[in-house]
Write a protein that holds these residues in place. Sequence first.
Motif, PDB file in Angstrom:
ATOM      1  N   VAL A 368       0.856  -1.185   0.000  1.00 31.58           N
ATOM      2  CA  VAL A 368       0.000   0.000   0.000  1.00 31.58           C
ATOM      3  C   VAL A 368       0.896   1.241   0.000  1.00 31.58           C
ATOM      4  O   VAL A 368       1.676   1.454   0.929  1.00 31.58           O
ATOM      5  CB  VAL A 368      -0.928   0.040   1.227  1.00 31.58           C
ATOM      6  N   ILE A 369       0.767   2.032  -1.085  1.00 29.67           N
ATOM      7  CA  ILE A 369       1.594   3.255  -1.123  1.00 29.67           C
ATOM      8  C   ILE A 369       0.742   4.505  -0.931  1.00 29.67           C
ATOM      9  O   ILE A 369       1.276   5.609  -0.777  1.00 29.67           O
ATOM     10  CB  ILE A 369       2.388   3.358  -2.434  1.00 29.67           C
ATOM     11  N   ALA A 370      -0.599   4.320  -0.944  1.00 30.39           N
ATOM     12  CA  ALA A 370      -1.487   5.456  -0.702  1.00 30.39           C
ATOM     13  C   ALA A 370      -2.853   4.932  -0.292  1.00 30.39           C
ATOM     14  O   ALA A 370      -3.312   3.917  -0.794  1.00 30.39           O
ATOM     15  CB  ALA A 370      -1.597   6.323  -1.944  1.00 30.39           C
ATOM     16  N   GLN A 371      -3.488   5.652   0.639  1.00 28.25           N
ATOM     17  CA  GLN A 371      -4.841   5.310   1.041  1.00 28.25           C
ATOM     18  C   GLN A 371      -5.486   6.538   1.666  1.00 28.25           C
ATOM     19  O   GLN A 371      -4.804   7.472   2.072  1.00 28.25           O
ATOM     20  CB  GLN A 371      -4.854   4.156   2.039  1.00 28.25           C
ATOM     21  N   GLY A 372      -6.809   6.530   1.692  1.00 25.51           N
ATOM     22  CA  GLY A 372      -7.498   7.648   2.316  1.00 25.51           C
ATOM     23  C   GLY A 372      -8.987   7.619   2.051  1.00 25.51           C
ATOM     24  O   GLY A 372      -9.481   6.803   1.260  1.00 25.51           O
ATOM     25  N   ALA A 373      -9.681   8.522   2.715  1.00 29.10           N
ATOM     26  CA  ALA A 373     -11.130   8.633   2.584  1.00 29.10           C
ATOM     27  C   ALA A 373     -11.490   9.242   1.232  1.00 29.10           C
ATOM     28  O   ALA A 373     -10.753  10.062   0.680  1.00 29.10           O
ATOM     29  CB  ALA A 373     -11.689   9.477   3.714  1.00 29.10           C
ATOM     30  N   VAL A 374     -12.648   8.847   0.727  1.00 36.88           N
ATOM     31  CA  VAL A 374     -13.122   9.339  -0.571  1.00 36.88           C
ATOM     32  C   VAL A 374     -14.605   9.631  -0.495  1.00 36.88           C
ATOM     33  O   VAL A 374     -15.272   9.312   0.502  1.00 36.88           O
ATOM     34  CB  VAL A 374     -12.854   8.296  -1.679  1.00 36.88           C
ATOM     35  N   VAL A 375     -15.119  10.217  -1.560  1.00 36.15           N
ATOM     36  CA  VAL A 375     -16.558  10.407  -1.710  1.00 36.15           C
ATOM     37  C   VAL A 375     -16.947   9.809  -3.068  1.00 36.15           C
ATOM     38  O   VAL A 375     -16.395  10.200  -4.099  1.00 36.15           O
ATOM     39  CB  VAL A 375     -16.957  11.891  -1.664  1.00 36.15           C
ATOM     40  N   THR A 376     -17.883   8.871  -3.070  1.00 37.99           N
ATOM     41  CA  THR A 376     -18.314   8.212  -4.307  1.00 37.99           C
ATOM     42  C   THR A 376     -19.682   8.728  -4.734  1.00 37.99           C
ATOM     43  O   THR A 376     -20.205   9.690  -4.174  1.00 37.99           O
ATOM     44  CB  THR A 376     -18.345   6.691  -4.120  1.00 37.99           C
ATOM     45  N   GLY A 377     -20.323   8.064  -5.703  1.00 32.82           N
ATOM     46  CA  GLY A 377     -21.578   8.517  -6.278  1.00 32.82           C
ATOM     47  C   GLY A 377     -22.738   8.500  -5.291  1.00 32.82           C
ATOM     48  O   GLY A 377     -22.819   7.643  -4.407  1.00 32.82           O
ATOM     49  N   ASN A 378     -23.653   9.457  -5.485  1.00 30.49           N
ATOM     50  CA  ASN A 378     -24.815   9.616  -4.606  1.00 30.49           C
ATOM     51  C   ASN A 378     -25.892   8.599  -4.993  1.00 30.49           C
ATOM     52  O   ASN A 378     -26.529   8.726  -6.033  1.00 30.49           O
ATOM     53  CB  ASN A 378     -25.360  11.038  -4.737  1.00 30.49           C
ATOM     54  N   SER A 438     -25.656  12.071   0.850  1.00 26.37           N
ATOM     55  CA  SER A 438     -26.367  13.344   0.754  1.00 26.37           C
ATOM     56  C   SER A 438     -25.705  14.304  -0.236  1.00 26.37           C
ATOM     57  O   SER A 438     -26.375  15.103  -0.885  1.00 26.37           O
ATOM     58  CB  SER A 438     -26.436  14.025   2.132  1.00 26.37           C
ATOM     59  N   ASN A 439     -24.366  14.215  -0.335  1.00 26.34           N
ATOM     60  CA  ASN A 439     -23.645  15.131  -1.207  1.00 26.34           C
ATOM     61  C   ASN A 439     -22.621  14.355  -2.046  1.00 26.34           C
ATOM     62  O   ASN A 439     -21.479  14.777  -2.195  1.00 26.34           O
ATOM     63  CB  ASN A 439     -22.941  16.223  -0.368  1.00 26.34           C
TER      64      ASN A 439
END
Length: 470
Positions: A368-378, A438-439
């Motif tokens: 794992v060289i990168a990870q984090g929170a995301v926002v996907t489709g509503n 919601s967003n």
Amino acid sequence: MRNINIKKFFKTRIMGNIIILLASIVLIYLLISIYFTKYYFFNTVINGVNVSLKAHDDVEDKIKSYIKDYKLQLIERDEEVEEIIGQDVQLRFNEKSSISKIYESKNSFKWISSLFKKEKYYIEDLFDYNKETLKKKINELNCLNKEVIEPKNVNFKYSNGSYEVVKEVYGNKVNKDKLKENIESSILRGETKLDLNKNLCYEDPKYTLESHKTLETKNLLNKYIKTRLIYVFGEEDEGLDKNEILDGNIINQWLTVDEELEVVINEKAVLGYVEELSKKYNTVGIVRNFKTALGKMLEIKGGFYGWKINISDEKKELLKNIKQGEVIEREPIYIQKAITRGKDDIGITYVEINVTRQHLWFYKEGRVIAQGAVVTGNPNRGNSTNLGVYMLNYKQKGATLRGANYESEVTYWMPFNGNIGIHDASWRYSFGGKIYKSNGTHGCVNTPLYLAKTIFENIEDGTPVICYEE
């Protein structure tokens, strides 16, 4: 003096004898020539009737006598003999025939030539017969009413890795029109025998063992089945074979030979073979067992990532290989390729997106060289990010994303499903949690700038992108 007179006497006498002899020969020749003004020459045959030395006035009776006992023998292929009797078809002498033209045109002084060659004549209107009766007799012939054995061209049989020629079949099928034509001609010519085989009254195979085309076809068939194609599908993995071998034992089943001895490759069968390869080795859309970053085993289906054979192009290439009789080792032609072969074709470099937890991990070479929170489709607006396994289409630095009611500038754009992709979202101040409900996005995966940057700098086209829910 006396001796000279004696010699002169004998010389004169010899010359006189020679002149007398020559004159006698000429006289005899003239007398014979006069004779032949009323008679036919030696060795004269008219429509099968021997009229040698017959008086012109007596020939009619000779012909009528010949007709009375006339019969035509039909010599058939199976050694059976049938007859057509002249009286049965009302064969008769034509009183108005043009037989007189023979002796009218004959030069009686040329009679001597008949001693050395036959004088054969054919008078087209010499005989007459009942056409309907003859037609009926022909229809009743056994050769037209027996079980028919059809003629067959040479054939070709695959055995022990090569083709052998199977001998042609002549059969006994009679060409009725040809038979009728030959019978009528034979009767009119007064011929007593008709060999059906020699007169081509049978329908024969077009190609035999002796035909040049037969050897060409055999050689071409053997060329095609010498093809040996080793399809390479990678290392053996989880029951997936490394190679698929195509050779003459399969190819011969696709080959036929038409009536003109042209070799025909069953393209439908070739297509079916390629389709079977596709079913066996394509991995697009298959259900994959995937171990998540959190250690959970999931079955993931959907998406368009994976190996996919180009069926149309591969069929064309395979036909080309067969026609050239090639012995080669190659991969099939693909529309797209995955990172690795085998049922686990994702490999150890991929992007993992957990939609439920709104989290992304980027693995490179298993780390794992990168990870984090995301926002996907509503999902509440019908814009859920599609689940499944996809692949990075391309990457672009600096892009403007446009939709029906938006236009956004992004620094890192990485589409993986049409116009759905991973990108930074400078307008967002937080990621993860329940924000997507919601967003959420129109389907894209929004990431912080640092995360998008790290992914962008390390990802390559074709890298798998896995989207799933727990």
